[in-house]
Design an enzyme around this catalytic site. Structure first.
Site, short mmCIF file in Angstrom:
data_model
loop_
_atom_site.label_atom_id
_atom_site.label_comp_id
_atom_site.label_asym_id
_atom_site.label_seq_id
_atom_site.Cartn_x
_atom_site.Cartn_y
_atom_site.Cartn_z
N ASP A 45 0.83 -1.20 0.00
CA ASP A 45 0.00 0.00 0.00
C ASP A 45 0.87 1.26 0.00
O ASP A 45 1.75 1.41 0.86
CB ASP A 45 -0.90 0.01 1.25
CG ASP A 45 -1.84 1.21 1.25
OD1 ASP A 45 -2.69 1.28 0.33
OD2 ASP A 45 -1.71 2.09 2.12
N TYR A 50 2.83 10.01 0.21
CA TYR A 50 3.71 9.47 1.25
C TYR A 50 5.15 9.91 0.96
O TYR A 50 5.70 9.61 -0.12
CB TYR A 50 3.62 7.94 1.33
CG TYR A 50 2.28 7.42 1.86
CD1 TYR A 50 1.37 8.27 2.49
CD2 TYR A 50 1.94 6.08 1.74
CE1 TYR A 50 0.15 7.79 2.97
CE2 TYR A 50 0.72 5.59 2.23
CZ TYR A 50 -0.16 6.46 2.83
OH TYR A 50 -1.36 5.99 3.30
N HIS A 119 -8.04 9.04 -1.83
CA HIS A 119 -7.46 8.99 -0.49
C HIS A 119 -8.41 9.46 0.62
O HIS A 119 -8.57 8.79 1.63
CB HIS A 119 -6.18 9.83 -0.48
CG HIS A 119 -5.18 9.41 0.54
ND1 HIS A 119 -3.84 9.60 0.39
CD2 HIS A 119 -5.32 8.81 1.75
CE1 HIS A 119 -3.21 9.14 1.46
NE2 HIS A 119 -4.08 8.66 2.29
N GLN A 170 -10.56 1.73 2.39
CA GLN A 170 -9.52 1.66 3.42
C GLN A 170 -9.85 2.65 4.54
O GLN A 170 -10.03 3.83 4.28
CB GLN A 170 -8.17 2.01 2.75
CG GLN A 170 -7.00 1.74 3.64
CD GLN A 170 -5.66 2.08 2.98
OE1 GLN A 170 -4.98 3.00 3.39
NE2 GLN A 170 -5.28 1.33 1.95
N LEU A 218 -2.05 -0.40 14.85
CA LEU A 218 -1.51 -0.35 16.22
C LEU A 218 -1.57 1.03 16.85
O LEU A 218 -1.15 1.21 17.99
CB LEU A 218 -0.05 -0.83 16.23
CG LEU A 218 0.18 -2.27 15.76
CD1 LEU A 218 1.66 -2.57 15.70
CD2 LEU A 218 -0.52 -3.26 16.67
N1 LIG Z 1 -5.79 5.66 3.95
C1 LIG Z 1 -5.31 6.45 4.88
O1 LIG Z 1 -5.83 7.55 5.14
C2 LIG Z 1 -4.11 5.97 5.66
C3 LIG Z 1 -3.65 6.72 6.76
C4 LIG Z 1 -2.55 6.23 7.45
C5 LIG Z 1 -1.89 5.07 7.06
N2 LIG Z 1 -2.35 4.39 5.97
C6 LIG Z 1 -1.68 3.14 5.53
O2 LIG Z 1 -1.59 2.27 6.63
C7 LIG Z 1 -0.25 1.84 6.81
C8 LIG Z 1 0.00 1.57 8.24
O3 LIG Z 1 -0.12 2.77 9.03
P1 LIG Z 1 0.80 3.00 10.30
O4 LIG Z 1 2.23 3.00 9.88
O5 LIG Z 1 0.28 4.15 11.05
O6 LIG Z 1 0.49 1.62 11.08
P2 LIG Z 1 0.93 0.91 12.38
O7 LIG Z 1 1.39 -0.45 11.96
O8 LIG Z 1 -0.19 1.03 13.34
O9 LIG Z 1 2.17 1.74 12.98
C9 LIG Z 1 3.49 1.49 12.59
C10 LIG Z 1 4.40 2.37 13.40
O10 LIG Z 1 4.34 1.97 14.78
C11 LIG Z 1 5.67 1.67 15.20
N3 LIG Z 1 5.66 0.62 16.23
C12 LIG Z 1 5.98 0.80 17.53
N4 LIG Z 1 5.82 -0.32 18.22
C13 LIG Z 1 5.41 -1.25 17.37
C14 LIG Z 1 5.09 -2.63 17.50
N5 LIG Z 1 5.12 -3.28 18.66
N6 LIG Z 1 4.71 -3.28 16.39
C15 LIG Z 1 4.67 -2.66 15.20
N7 LIG Z 1 4.94 -1.34 15.01
C16 LIG Z 1 5.32 -0.65 16.10
C17 LIG Z 1 6.39 1.25 13.97
O11 LIG Z 1 7.78 1.39 14.21
P3 LIG Z 1 8.81 0.40 13.46
O12 LIG Z 1 8.86 0.86 12.07
O13 LIG Z 1 10.08 0.63 14.19
O14 LIG Z 1 8.30 -1.00 13.62
C18 LIG Z 1 5.85 2.26 12.98
O15 LIG Z 1 6.47 3.52 13.14
C19 LIG Z 1 0.60 2.96 6.19
O16 LIG Z 1 1.88 2.48 5.80
C20 LIG Z 1 -0.24 3.34 5.02
O17 LIG Z 1 0.02 2.43 3.97
C21 LIG Z 1 -3.44 4.83 5.28
#
Ligand SMILES: NC(=O)c1ccc[n+]([C@@H]2O[C@H](COP(=O)([O-])OP(=O)(O)OC[C@H]3O[C@@H](n4cnc5c(N)ncnc54)[C@H](OP(=O)(O)O)[C@@H]3O)[C@@H](O)[C@H]2O)c1
Length: 306
Positions: A45, A50, A119, A170, A218
């Site tokens: 994704d 980004y 988006h 999404q 998370l």
């Molecule tokens: N459609 C939308 O509006 C929208 C908005 C936001 C995101 N998204 C999509 O959703 C994806 C995921 O979002 P997100 O990055 O916020 O998701 P997430 O998986 O909830 O958060 C990941 C972040 O949390 C950190 N983290 C801390 N402790 C962790 C643990 N125990 N396990 C895993 N991660 C931990 C990770 O660090 P580390 O890297 O060090 O593991 C990383 O910085 C994005 O990449 C994007 O593709 C879409």
């Protein structure tokens, strides 16, 4: 790994989110992709915004370096958010959709996008214009399927009225952000959770066979932090720990398993940039929580069931 059918495309239930890869060393992102692929992840994704385009560029370079076969993977990206001096705004004009998709193709060095999402809903949407832009992209072989993000049932219906086959929606969904189910569980009660904030998206998508994708699995709030191991959520973490012990996995894997357990068969998008964490997250696909456990975790977030 489990898979789901997104309009004929066989997509892994766990997707690799690429929002946070722009400022990481290329080698780390390549290791992350290798780990994901080894666990059966075949869907990625992205979004045009980004890293202001850099995430798509890095992904394209890593994908090529690793010698992955393009036809074996699902590359999803998004368009519709733009930047101006005053901040962000939304643009679903045909002109912007077409130019954004072209730029994404160039940045990722690929000939087609598997799934292109709008988006965030544009207040000034002209659905017939979106439909025309999508038809043009599909006819040119540049995009295989289309979808939305952060959209209500009625917003999806507006696009469907003009012939858009919406394949994906999404939305933010996790144990730290349960709005997608709160309204349904509490319908016709006086509780705050009864307020429909997610626009009946989950129910409508299930009715129409639209794949839900859960973002930020998370995080709590809007990127306020991770709830795993966070002292702000003692009851939730106690329950995550208990189930992690039972299933011989980590609390993180249980938090993913909670989303995967929902019968909507959502895809979950992990945003980790750590190859090690990717391994532990993919282990969640092996865990099947019981109905009672699903509700015990929901209740541990502080939500009540009448
Ligand atoms: N459609 C939308 O509006 C929208 C908005 C936001 C995101 N998204 C999509 O959703 C994806 C995921 O979002 P997100 O990055 O916020 O998701 P997430 O998986 O909830 O958060 C990941 C972040 O949390 C950190 N983290 C801390 N402790 C962790 C643990 N125990 N396990 C895993 N991660 C931990 C990770 O660090 P580390 O890297 O060090 O593991 C990383 O910085 C994005 O990449 C994007 O593709 C879409």
């Amino acid at each position: 790994m489990n898979y789901t059918n997104v309009r004929g495309i066989n997509a892994s239930r766990i997707m690799m989110g690429c929002m946070r890869i722009a400022d990481k060393p290329l080698q780390q992102t390549e290791d992350l992709i290798v780990e994901a692929v080894r666990a059966g992840v075949n869907a990625f994704d992205l979004a045009d915004i980004y890293g202001k385009g850099d995430c798509e560029k890095v992904f394209g370079v890593a994908f090529k370096d690793l010698g992955l076969k393009r036809e074996e993977y699902i590359v999803q990206t998004k368009c519709g958010i733009r930047y101006a001096d005053f901040g962000k705004y939304y643009d679903f004009s045909a002109e912007h959709i077409l130019s954004s998709a072209e730029n994404s193709l160039k940045r990722m060095n690929t000939e087609y996008i598997d799934v292109l999402l709008l988006h965030r809903p544009d207040a000034l949407i002209e659905p017939e214009e979106v439909a025309a832009a999508f038809a043009k992209l599909r006819a040119a072989g540049k995009v295989r399927a289309f979808g939305v993000s952060n959209s209500s049932a009625v917003q999806i219906q507006m696009l469907e009225k003009y012939g858009v086959d919406v394949a994906v929606n999404q939305m933010q969904f996790s144990l730290g952000h349960t709005l997608l189910v709160d309204g349904g569980v509490n319908v016709n009660t006086r509780k705050d959770e009864a307020v429909i904030r997610a626009g009946d998206a989950l129910e409508y998508c299930r009715l129409r066979n639209i794949t839900m994708q859960a973002w930020s699995p998370l995080q709590y709030g809007f990127f306020e932090g991770v709830f795993i191991g966070n002292e702000k959520f003692p009851e939730l973490n106690a329950e995550l720990d208990r189930l992690a012990e039972k299933y011989n996995c980590t609390p993180t894997a249980i938090a993913f398993a909670w989303i995967l357990r929902h019968p909507a068969k959502m895809q979950v998008i992990t945003g980790t940039t750590s190859p090690e964490r990717m391994r532990e997250i993919c282990a969640s696909a092996e865990v099947e929580l019981t109905r009672e456990e699903w509700y015990s975790l929901y209740t541990a977030t502080g939500k009540t069931v009448s």
